[in-house]
Design an enzyme around this catalytic site. Structure first.
Site, PDB file in Angstrom:
ATOM      1  N   TYR A  72     -12.173 -26.881 -14.892  1.00 31.58           N
ATOM      2  CA  TYR A  72     -12.282 -26.747 -16.362  1.00 31.58           C
ATOM      3  C   TYR A  72     -11.250 -27.656 -17.042  1.00 31.58           C
ATOM      4  CZ  TYR A  72     -13.892 -24.436 -20.624  1.00 31.58           C
ATOM      5  OH  TYR A  72     -14.447 -24.165 -21.857  1.00 31.58           O
ATOM      6  N   LYS A  77      -9.614 -25.311 -25.259  1.00 31.92           N
ATOM      7  CA  LYS A  77      -9.964 -23.941 -25.684  1.00 31.92           C
ATOM      8  C   LYS A  77      -8.716 -23.151 -26.087  1.00 31.92           C
ATOM      9  CE  LYS A  77     -14.514 -23.954 -25.182  1.00 31.92           C
ATOM     10  NZ  LYS A  77     -15.370 -24.142 -26.373  1.00 31.92           N
TER      11      LYS A  77
HETATM   12  P1  NAD Z   1     -24.831 -26.380 -25.248  1.00 28.53           P
HETATM   13  O1  NAD Z   1     -24.761 -27.640 -24.456  1.00 28.53           O
HETATM   14  O2  NAD Z   1     -26.155 -25.845 -25.558  1.00 28.53           O
HETATM   15  O3  NAD Z   1     -24.014 -26.524 -26.600  1.00 28.53           O
HETATM   16  C1  NAD Z   1     -22.954 -27.439 -26.764  1.00 28.53           C
HETATM   17  C2  NAD Z   1     -23.193 -28.142 -28.078  1.00 28.53           C
HETATM   18  O4  NAD Z   1     -22.109 -29.020 -28.390  1.00 28.53           O
HETATM   19  C3  NAD Z   1     -24.464 -29.000 -28.078  1.00 28.53           C
HETATM   20  O5  NAD Z   1     -25.347 -28.563 -29.076  1.00 28.53           O
HETATM   21  C4  NAD Z   1     -23.945 -30.381 -28.396  1.00 28.53           C
HETATM   22  O6  NAD Z   1     -24.835 -31.139 -29.184  1.00 28.53           O
HETATM   23  C5  NAD Z   1     -22.671 -30.034 -29.154  1.00 28.53           C
HETATM   24  N1  NAD Z   1     -21.766 -31.181 -29.292  1.00 28.53           N
HETATM   25  C6  NAD Z   1     -21.185 -31.910 -28.303  1.00 28.53           C
HETATM   26  N2  NAD Z   1     -20.488 -32.946 -28.848  1.00 28.53           N
HETATM   27  C7  NAD Z   1     -20.625 -32.849 -30.197  1.00 28.53           C
HETATM   28  C8  NAD Z   1     -20.169 -33.603 -31.306  1.00 28.53           C
HETATM   29  N3  NAD Z   1     -19.410 -34.711 -31.142  1.00 28.53           N
HETATM   30  N4  NAD Z   1     -20.534 -33.222 -32.556  1.00 28.53           N
HETATM   31  C9  NAD Z   1     -21.298 -32.127 -32.752  1.00 28.53           C
HETATM   32  N5  NAD Z   1     -21.751 -31.360 -31.741  1.00 28.53           N
HETATM   33  C10 NAD Z   1     -21.431 -31.728 -30.484  1.00 28.53           C
HETATM   34  O7  NAD Z   1     -23.956 -25.318 -24.415  1.00 28.53           O
HETATM   35  P2  NAD Z   1     -23.402 -23.869 -24.798  1.00 28.53           P
HETATM   36  O8  NAD Z   1     -23.065 -23.238 -23.492  1.00 28.53           O
HETATM   37  O9  NAD Z   1     -24.331 -23.213 -25.715  1.00 28.53           O
HETATM   38  O10 NAD Z   1     -22.024 -24.214 -25.512  1.00 28.53           O
HETATM   39  C11 NAD Z   1     -21.686 -23.734 -26.797  1.00 28.53           C
HETATM   40  C12 NAD Z   1     -20.228 -23.321 -26.846  1.00 28.53           C
HETATM   41  O11 NAD Z   1     -20.035 -22.198 -25.991  1.00 28.53           O
HETATM   42  C13 NAD Z   1     -19.233 -24.385 -26.403  1.00 28.53           C
HETATM   43  O12 NAD Z   1     -18.084 -24.317 -27.230  1.00 28.53           O
HETATM   44  C14 NAD Z   1     -18.869 -23.916 -25.008  1.00 28.53           C
HETATM   45  O13 NAD Z   1     -17.583 -24.373 -24.649  1.00 28.53           O
HETATM   46  C15 NAD Z   1     -18.895 -22.431 -25.213  1.00 28.53           C
HETATM   47  N6  NAD Z   1     -18.968 -21.626 -23.995  1.00 28.53           N
HETATM   48  C16 NAD Z   1     -19.953 -21.846 -23.087  1.00 28.53           C
HETATM   49  C17 NAD Z   1     -19.993 -21.080 -21.934  1.00 28.53           C
HETATM   50  C18 NAD Z   1     -21.035 -21.301 -20.886  1.00 28.53           C
HETATM   51  O14 NAD Z   1     -20.830 -20.877 -19.737  1.00 28.53           O
HETATM   52  N7  NAD Z   1     -22.165 -21.951 -21.187  1.00 28.53           N
HETATM   53  C19 NAD Z   1     -19.044 -20.058 -21.724  1.00 28.53           C
HETATM   54  C20 NAD Z   1     -18.071 -19.846 -22.699  1.00 28.53           C
HETATM   55  C21 NAD Z   1     -18.041 -20.643 -23.832  1.00 28.53           C
HETATM   56  C1  IMJ Z   2     -17.287 -26.462 -17.534  1.00 26.83           C
HETATM   57  C2  IMJ Z   2     -16.557 -27.271 -16.661  1.00 26.83           C
HETATM   58  C3  IMJ Z   2     -15.954 -26.762 -15.533  1.00 26.83           C
HETATM   59  C4  IMJ Z   2     -16.049 -25.417 -15.228  1.00 26.83           C
HETATM   60  C5  IMJ Z   2     -16.800 -24.616 -16.079  1.00 26.83           C
HETATM   61  C6  IMJ Z   2     -17.416 -25.131 -17.231  1.00 26.83           C
HETATM   62  N1  IMJ Z   2     -17.079 -23.272 -16.047  1.00 26.83           N
HETATM   63  C7  IMJ Z   2     -17.828 -22.918 -17.124  1.00 26.83           C
HETATM   64  C8  IMJ Z   2     -18.085 -24.061 -17.889  1.00 26.83           C
HETATM   65  C9  IMJ Z   2     -16.622 -22.376 -14.986  1.00 26.83           C
HETATM   66  C10 IMJ Z   2     -18.302 -21.541 -17.428  1.00 26.83           C
HETATM   67  C11 IMJ Z   2     -18.898 -24.140 -19.161  1.00 26.83           C
HETATM   68  N2  IMJ Z   2     -18.008 -24.053 -20.339  1.00 26.83           N
HETATM   69  C12 IMJ Z   2     -17.343 -22.785 -20.576  1.00 26.83           C
HETATM   70  C13 IMJ Z   2     -17.774 -25.113 -21.213  1.00 26.83           C
HETATM   71  O1  IMJ Z   2     -17.024 -24.926 -22.157  1.00 26.83           O
HETATM   72  C14 IMJ Z   2     -18.359 -26.436 -20.973  1.00 26.83           C
HETATM   73  C15 IMJ Z   2     -17.963 -27.513 -21.689  1.00 26.83           C
HETATM   74  C16 IMJ Z   2     -18.404 -28.867 -21.410  1.00 26.83           C
HETATM   75  C17 IMJ Z   2     -19.395 -29.181 -20.492  1.00 26.83           C
HETATM   76  C18 IMJ Z   2     -19.742 -30.528 -20.281  1.00 26.83           C
HETATM   77  C19 IMJ Z   2     -20.766 -30.943 -19.253  1.00 26.83           C
HETATM   78  C20 IMJ Z   2     -21.361 -32.284 -19.535  1.00 26.83           C
HETATM   79  C21 IMJ Z   2     -20.392 -33.292 -20.100  1.00 26.83           C
HETATM   80  N3  IMJ Z   2     -19.347 -32.864 -20.841  1.00 26.83           N
HETATM   81  C22 IMJ Z   2     -19.057 -31.519 -21.024  1.00 26.83           C
HETATM   82  N4  IMJ Z   2     -18.108 -31.177 -21.904  1.00 26.83           N
HETATM   83  C23 IMJ Z   2     -17.791 -29.886 -22.104  1.00 26.83           C
HETATM   84  O2  IMJ Z   2     -20.587 -34.502 -19.934  1.00 26.83           O
END
Ligand code: NAD
Ligand code: IMJ
Length: 256
Positions: free
Chosen positions: A156, A163
């Site tokens: 991460y 975060k």
């Molecule tokens: P997702 O890929 O559907 O959403 C991520 C969004 O970020 C996308 O819509 C993308 O267009 C947007 N984004 C990236 N760069 C950008 C920029 N320069 N300007 C505007 N938008 C931009 O994935 P998600 O899992 O729905 O992620 C949403 C949020 O939830 C993120 O903050 C992620 O860190 C957080 N989150 C995700 C998880 C998980 O496991 N998926 C867990 C905890 C928190």
């Molecule tokens: C992301 C990376 C490493 C470990 C991770 C994650 N774990 C989880 C996530 C364990 C749950 C997803 N997460 C919480 C995120 O916030 C992801 C952010 C993200 C993911 C990508 C993938 C594609 C890319 N850039 C990204 N930037 C942020 O090119």
């Protein structure tokens, strides 16, 4: 009759039907909120527009959060069309793929800057731009974080640091916004299979671990997260600000 009847909200972070922001949008719509959607770039418009239109959304505008002009344009549109705003959903993050593996000390200066800019500073910029529309009528902001802000999670890396900055920004922003009647909170969501989790090495193992070790013995869904977002954006949470609510099946409370 919905608990958000007559309210207006803007959603940042829908990329596709798996996005957490999409589940949040559906939950808000169900309770009567009128929504506006933004999308991160021209390539995403064709994915986001049909989803937004299925909820009767009329305002669908581009917003790459690294572009100050695009942020300004979003809120000028909302001011013109609505004259105010009650809710803002910040559900976005980005780091370069190379930064999400290996040792954290290999993070580059540019990789650090980009991840912190998109994933943390964007909340500060959006809050500042939204405030004039929100302060006369209350309003609430919610953002998405992850446990990697609190504890080390393999790969991460710089996103964990981003975060942490996001969560602490929520506390400082809550102190600024409180006297203006605006609330801001974080959801710390458990792992969910979305675009942002695709291709992350070891992701399946993390899902398995949550299912085995969390008090609820399951993973969370986008809908679990959306229901907490609904609470944080509605009057149900009228006394809550600067808070981080874990929606992770209880995983974060476990020690040995
Ligand atoms: P997702 O890929 O559907 O959403 C991520 C969004 O970020 C996308 O819509 C993308 O267009 C947007 N984004 C990236 N760069 C950008 C920029 N320069 N300007 C505007 N938008 C931009 O994935 P998600 O899992 O729905 O992620 C949403 C949020 O939830 C993120 O903050 C992620 O860190 C957080 N989150 C995700 C998880 C998980 O496991 N998926 C867990 C905890 C928190
Ligand atoms: C992301 C990376 C490493 C470990 C991770 C994650 N774990 C989880 C996530 C364990 C749950 C997803 N997460 C919480 C995120 O916030 C992801 C952010 C993200 C993911 C990508 C993938 C594609 C890319 N850039 C990204 N930037 C942020 O090119």
């Amino acid at each position: 009759m919905g608990i958000l009847d007559g309210k207006k909200g803007v959603i940042f972070g829908v990329a596709n039907e798996r996005s957490i922001a999409w589940a949040v949008a559906q939950a808000l719509h169900k309770e009567g909120m009128e929504l506006a959607f933004t999308y991160a770039g021209a390539a995403l418009e064709s994915r986001v527009r049909p989803l937004a239109e299925s909820l009767g959304v009329k305002i669908i505008v581009p917003c790459d959060v690294t572009d100050y002009g695009q942020i300004q344009a979003v809120f000028e549109t909302l001011q013109k069309e609505w004259g105010g705003l009650d809710g803002l959903v910040h559900s976005l993050a980005f780091a370069k793929k190379e930064e999400l593996k290996g040792e954290y000390y290999n993070t580059t200066r540019e990789g650090f800057r980009l991840a912190l800019d998109v994933s943390a500073f964007s909340l500060v910029a959006l809050t500042k731009a939204a405030l004039p529309l929100m302060e006369s009528r209350g309003g609430a902001i919610v953002t998405m974080s992850y446990y990697g802000a609190e504890k080390v999670i393999s790969n991460y890396n710089v996103m964990g640091v981003a975060k942490a900055a996001l969560e602490t920004s929520v506390q400082y922003l809550a102190a600024d916004l409180g006297p203006k009647g605006v609330r801001i909170n974080t959801i710390s969501a458990g792992p969910v299979k979305t675009l942002a989790a695709m291709g992350i090495s070891g992701f399946k193992g993390i899902l398995d671990m949550v299912e085995t070790k969390s008090p609820l013995r399951r993973n969370v869904t986008q809908e679990d997260i959306a229901k907490t977002a609904l609470y944080l954006l509605s009057d149900l949470s009228s006394g809550v600000t600067g808070e981080s609510v874990h929606v992770d099946a209880g995983y974060n409370i476990m020690g040995i």
